[in-house]
Design an enzyme around this catalytic site. Structure first.
Site, PDB file in Angstrom:
ATOM      1  N   ASP A  15       0.815  -1.223   0.000  1.00  0.00           N
ATOM      2  CA  ASP A  15       0.000   0.000   0.000  1.00  0.00           C
ATOM      3  C   ASP A  15       0.847   1.270   0.000  1.00  0.00           C
ATOM      4  O   ASP A  15       0.457   2.281   0.575  1.00  0.00           O
ATOM      5  CB  ASP A  15      -0.968   0.020   1.207  1.00  0.00           C
ATOM      6  CG  ASP A  15      -1.764  -1.257   1.294  1.00  0.00           C
ATOM      7  OD1 ASP A  15      -2.249  -1.706   0.251  1.00  0.00           O
ATOM      8  OD2 ASP A  15      -1.874  -1.822   2.399  1.00  0.00           O
ATOM      9  N   GLY A  17       1.583   2.932  -2.658  1.00  0.00           N
ATOM     10  CA  GLY A  17       1.181   3.797  -3.781  1.00  0.00           C
ATOM     11  C   GLY A  17       1.928   3.423  -5.056  1.00  0.00           C
ATOM     12  O   GLY A  17       2.270   4.289  -5.856  1.00  0.00           O
ATOM     13  N   LYS A  18       2.155   2.120  -5.232  1.00  0.00           N
ATOM     14  CA  LYS A  18       2.899   1.664  -6.426  1.00  0.00           C
ATOM     15  C   LYS A  18       2.147   2.008  -7.713  1.00  0.00           C
ATOM     16  O   LYS A  18       2.755   2.346  -8.719  1.00  0.00           O
ATOM     17  CB  LYS A  18       3.132   0.148  -6.355  1.00  0.00           C
ATOM     18  CG  LYS A  18       4.058  -0.253  -5.219  1.00  0.00           C
ATOM     19  CD  LYS A  18       4.231  -1.742  -5.115  1.00  0.00           C
ATOM     20  CE  LYS A  18       3.031  -2.454  -4.525  1.00  0.00           C
ATOM     21  NZ  LYS A  18       2.744  -2.156  -3.102  1.00  0.00           N
ATOM     22  N   ASN A  40      -5.281 -10.348  -3.733  1.00  0.00           N
ATOM     23  CA  ASN A  40      -5.057  -9.734  -2.421  1.00  0.00           C
ATOM     24  C   ASN A  40      -4.587  -8.293  -2.580  1.00  0.00           C
ATOM     25  O   ASN A  40      -4.732  -7.469  -1.698  1.00  0.00           O
ATOM     26  CB  ASN A  40      -4.040 -10.538  -1.595  1.00  0.00           C
ATOM     27  CG  ASN A  40      -2.770 -10.876  -2.355  1.00  0.00           C
ATOM     28  OD1 ASN A  40      -2.668 -10.668  -3.562  1.00  0.00           O
ATOM     29  ND2 ASN A  40      -1.791 -11.425  -1.655  1.00  0.00           N
ATOM     30  N   GLY A  42      -4.315  -4.442  -4.278  1.00  0.00           N
ATOM     31  CA  GLY A  42      -5.248  -3.441  -4.795  1.00  0.00           C
ATOM     32  C   GLY A  42      -4.451  -2.244  -5.248  1.00  0.00           C
ATOM     33  O   GLY A  42      -3.863  -1.552  -4.433  1.00  0.00           O
ATOM     34  N   HIS A  43      -4.346  -2.052  -6.556  1.00  0.00           N
ATOM     35  CA  HIS A  43      -3.639  -0.877  -7.081  1.00  0.00           C
ATOM     36  C   HIS A  43      -4.665   0.200  -7.379  1.00  0.00           C
ATOM     37  O   HIS A  43      -5.568  -0.019  -8.162  1.00  0.00           O
ATOM     38  CB  HIS A  43      -2.947  -1.193  -8.406  1.00  0.00           C
ATOM     39  CG  HIS A  43      -1.804  -2.135  -8.272  1.00  0.00           C
ATOM     40  ND1 HIS A  43      -0.756  -1.911  -7.421  1.00  0.00           N
ATOM     41  CD2 HIS A  43      -1.523  -3.279  -8.915  1.00  0.00           C
ATOM     42  CE1 HIS A  43       0.099  -2.903  -7.533  1.00  0.00           C
ATOM     43  NE2 HIS A  43      -0.341  -3.751  -8.424  1.00  0.00           N
ATOM     44  N   THR A 131      -6.112 -11.656   3.544  1.00  0.00           N
ATOM     45  CA  THR A 131      -7.203 -10.973   2.845  1.00  0.00           C
ATOM     46  C   THR A 131      -8.347 -11.935   2.539  1.00  0.00           C
ATOM     47  O   THR A 131      -9.377 -11.525   2.012  1.00  0.00           O
ATOM     48  CB  THR A 131      -6.700 -10.377   1.516  1.00  0.00           C
ATOM     49  OG1 THR A 131      -6.165 -11.440   0.719  1.00  0.00           O
ATOM     50  CG2 THR A 131      -5.623  -9.327   1.747  1.00  0.00           C
ATOM     51  N   GLN A 226       2.018  -6.031  -3.063  1.00  0.00           N
ATOM     52  CA  GLN A 226       2.370  -6.074  -1.632  1.00  0.00           C
ATOM     53  C   GLN A 226       3.701  -5.330  -1.395  1.00  0.00           C
ATOM     54  O   GLN A 226       3.961  -4.361  -2.080  1.00  0.00           O
ATOM     55  CB  GLN A 226       2.427  -7.513  -1.100  1.00  0.00           C
ATOM     56  CG  GLN A 226       1.067  -8.165  -0.968  1.00  0.00           C
ATOM     57  CD  GLN A 226       0.605  -8.838  -2.245  1.00  0.00           C
ATOM     58  OE1 GLN A 226       1.357  -9.527  -2.893  1.00  0.00           O
ATOM     59  NE2 GLN A 226      -0.638  -8.637  -2.605  1.00  0.00           N
TER      60      GLN A 226
HETATM   61  P1  IMP Z   1      -2.654 -12.863   2.086  1.00  0.00           P
HETATM   62  O1  IMP Z   1      -1.734 -12.327   1.044  1.00  0.00           O
HETATM   63  O2  IMP Z   1      -4.106 -12.610   1.790  1.00  0.00           O
HETATM   64  O3  IMP Z   1      -2.362 -14.303   2.414  1.00  0.00           O
HETATM   65  O4  IMP Z   1      -2.380 -12.056   3.449  1.00  0.00           O
HETATM   66  C1  IMP Z   1      -1.155 -12.139   4.146  1.00  0.00           C
HETATM   67  C2  IMP Z   1      -0.767 -10.802   4.730  1.00  0.00           C
HETATM   68  O5  IMP Z   1      -0.425  -9.900   3.675  1.00  0.00           O
HETATM   69  C3  IMP Z   1      -1.874 -10.122   5.523  1.00  0.00           C
HETATM   70  O6  IMP Z   1      -1.286  -9.394   6.581  1.00  0.00           O
HETATM   71  C4  IMP Z   1      -2.474  -9.140   4.530  1.00  0.00           C
HETATM   72  O7  IMP Z   1      -3.101  -8.049   5.154  1.00  0.00           O
HETATM   73  C5  IMP Z   1      -1.226  -8.724   3.782  1.00  0.00           C
HETATM   74  N1  IMP Z   1      -1.506  -8.259   2.417  1.00  0.00           N
HETATM   75  C6  IMP Z   1      -1.807  -9.016   1.345  1.00  0.00           C
HETATM   76  N2  IMP Z   1      -1.960  -8.250   0.264  1.00  0.00           N
HETATM   77  C7  IMP Z   1      -1.732  -6.986   0.646  1.00  0.00           C
HETATM   78  C8  IMP Z   1      -1.691  -5.734  -0.052  1.00  0.00           C
HETATM   79  O8  IMP Z   1      -1.896  -5.640  -1.253  1.00  0.00           O
HETATM   80  N3  IMP Z   1      -1.395  -4.659   0.704  1.00  0.00           N
HETATM   81  C9  IMP Z   1      -1.109  -4.744   2.026  1.00  0.00           C
HETATM   82  N4  IMP Z   1      -1.123  -5.882   2.707  1.00  0.00           N
HETATM   83  C10 IMP Z   1      -1.429  -6.988   2.023  1.00  0.00           C
END
Ligand code: IMP
Length: 428
Positions: A15, A17-18, A40, A42-43, A131, A226
């Protein structure tokens, strides 16, 4: 001349801001390639005041004449991908050519159910805060060598065989361990076949498309999702995602040799946020953290969860610079810090009374380190209208220069507001 590759990587907990950094590079890039994670992510990209949120599509989809690639290392939820495509098509904004690697793995309905069931079964202090998008279980199947890949959706016989095997095992897991209802084969099989039909026109060879582009002198951008601290190997394990957001992950996923990469752009928020559980040394759980959340609109783009907020952690950033080989920093959301009297910045940590200059790799240490802060003078003016570095107030310039000094890396882009135009470029 052969084209060049830039990698855009999150330097914190995601998150950062990529999306907007990718957007700023857009005009110079011909091929946008997403390399890991799945829905998981979100851009968020804001163009002409309109907000677009992509979970799976590379941000470059908004540009006509470009190619967008989804690499082998991504886990694809076809339902989500097709929804994003349809929404863009409805607005006439699906302007790029899309290539989806046939070797990318598919997030199946049972992965999402297992993700949520596993998370629910984890006790206090053990929850990861996933997520719920099935990411971990989909990567588990990939590495257990039983996963269903995009190319399998196009072959009825292969799909049938693989799904039968998987469903036998998953249903037994769901019923015996998690007390869930079993899933019906026919329903999932028909759904998966329909995905195959819809995705077929886009399926291709990611590595070949990129290599051909490079041979024709085209610019390639590898888009990470991520962030470094969520990396399966280099993040705050086990509170991580199940893929490799670090820059090297881009080469592995997209089938590109590391010597082809010319620049690694680390995207850094001017403060820090984290969604989900796990170590976050500079977290501010008080009024200042709430203020950052309110001002920065710090709510997850995928789950809507409030993000944990805190101060810039330069020790963790130096670690991110090292493990990614970051050569350029893009600093986002500097405007959110406007109006503060003072801004704490973490330079190092203390653990059991001893100073630590490096972010520790040990999970127990990561939980217990205490930040050592240096306090920076704030600035009172609104910096949103600034378009050059010189227009920023002296204190904001000092803040940026301090980051450069502490990391040894130039800050080449500064975000001063959410719109595309609210960007200061310095030799970017
Ligand atoms: P997962 O990727 O859904 O398995 O989640 C694992 C961890 O990564 C959790 O703490 C999520 O909140 C975090 N996470 C997954 N995708 C993002 C993202 O795009 N931004 C921020 N945190 C993320």
């Amino acid at each position: 001349m052969r084209g060049t590759i830039d990698v855009v990587v999150g330097a914190q907990w995601g998150d950062e801001g990529k999306g907007r950094v990718v957007d700023a590079l857009g005009a110079r890039v011909d091929i946008f390639a997403r390399y890991q994670g799945g829905a998981n992510a979100g851009h968020t990209v804001i163009v002409d005041g309109k907000k677009y949120v992509f979970h799976l599509l590379p941000s470059g989809m908004l540009y006509s004449g470009k190619t967008c690639v989804i690499g082998n290392g991504v886990v694809i939820d076809p339902e989500q991908l097709l929804t994003e495509l349809r929404e863009l098509q409805a607005q006439g904004k699906d302007r790029a050519t899309l290539v989806i690697s046939g070797a990318a793995h598919v997030v199946m309905p049972y992965h999402k159910i297992i993700d949520r069931a596993q998370e629910g079964a984890r006790g206090m202090g053990k929850k990861i805060g996933t997520t719920g998008r099935g990411i971990g279980p989909a990567y588990v199947d990939k590495y257990a060598r039983c996963g269903i890949r995009v190319e399998d959706l196009l072959d009825e016989a292969v799909l049938r065989e693989k799904l039968e095997q998987n469903l036998d095992e998953k249903n037994s897991l769901l019923m015996k361990l998690y007390d869930e209802e079993p899933l019906a084969f026919d329903e999932i099989f028909d759904l998966a076949l329909s995905w195959g039909g819809a995705l077929a026109p886009y399926v291709g060879d990611a590595s070949l498309v990129i290599d051909e582009g490079l041979s024709e002198g085209r610019g390639v951008l590898m888009e990470g999702a991520q962030g470094t601290m969520l990396d399966i190997d280099h993040g705050t394990y086990p509170f991580v995602t199940s893929s490799s957001p670090v820059a090297g992950g881009g080469c592995v996923s997209l089938g590109v040799g590391p010597l082809s990469v010319s620049r690694v752009i680390g995207v850094v928020k001017a403060y820090c946020t984290r969604v989900g559980e796990g170590p976050f040394p500079t977290e501010d759980t008080g009024a200042d953290g709430e203020m950052l959340r309110a001002r920065g609109g710090e709510y997850g783009a995928t789950t809507g969860r409030p993000r944990r907020c805190g101060w810039l952690d330069l020790a963790a950033l130096r670690y991110a610079v090292r493990v990614n080989g970051i050569s350029s920093i893009a600093l986002t959301k500097l405007d959110v810090l406007s109006g503060l009297d003072g801004i704490p910045v973490c330079k190092a940590y203390e653990l059991d009374g001893k100073r630590l200059d490096h972010f520790p790799t040990n999970a127990g240490f990561q939980q217990n380190i205490v930040p050592v802060y240096e306090h920076h003078e704030g600035w009172k003016t609104d910096i949103a209208p600034c378009r050059t570095f010189g227009e920023l107030p002296a204190q904001a310039r000092q803040y940026v220069e301090f980051i450069e000094k502490q990391t040894g890396i130039p800050v080449n882009l500064i975000g001063v507001g959410p719109d595309r135009s609210q960007t200061i470029l310095r030799d970017f």
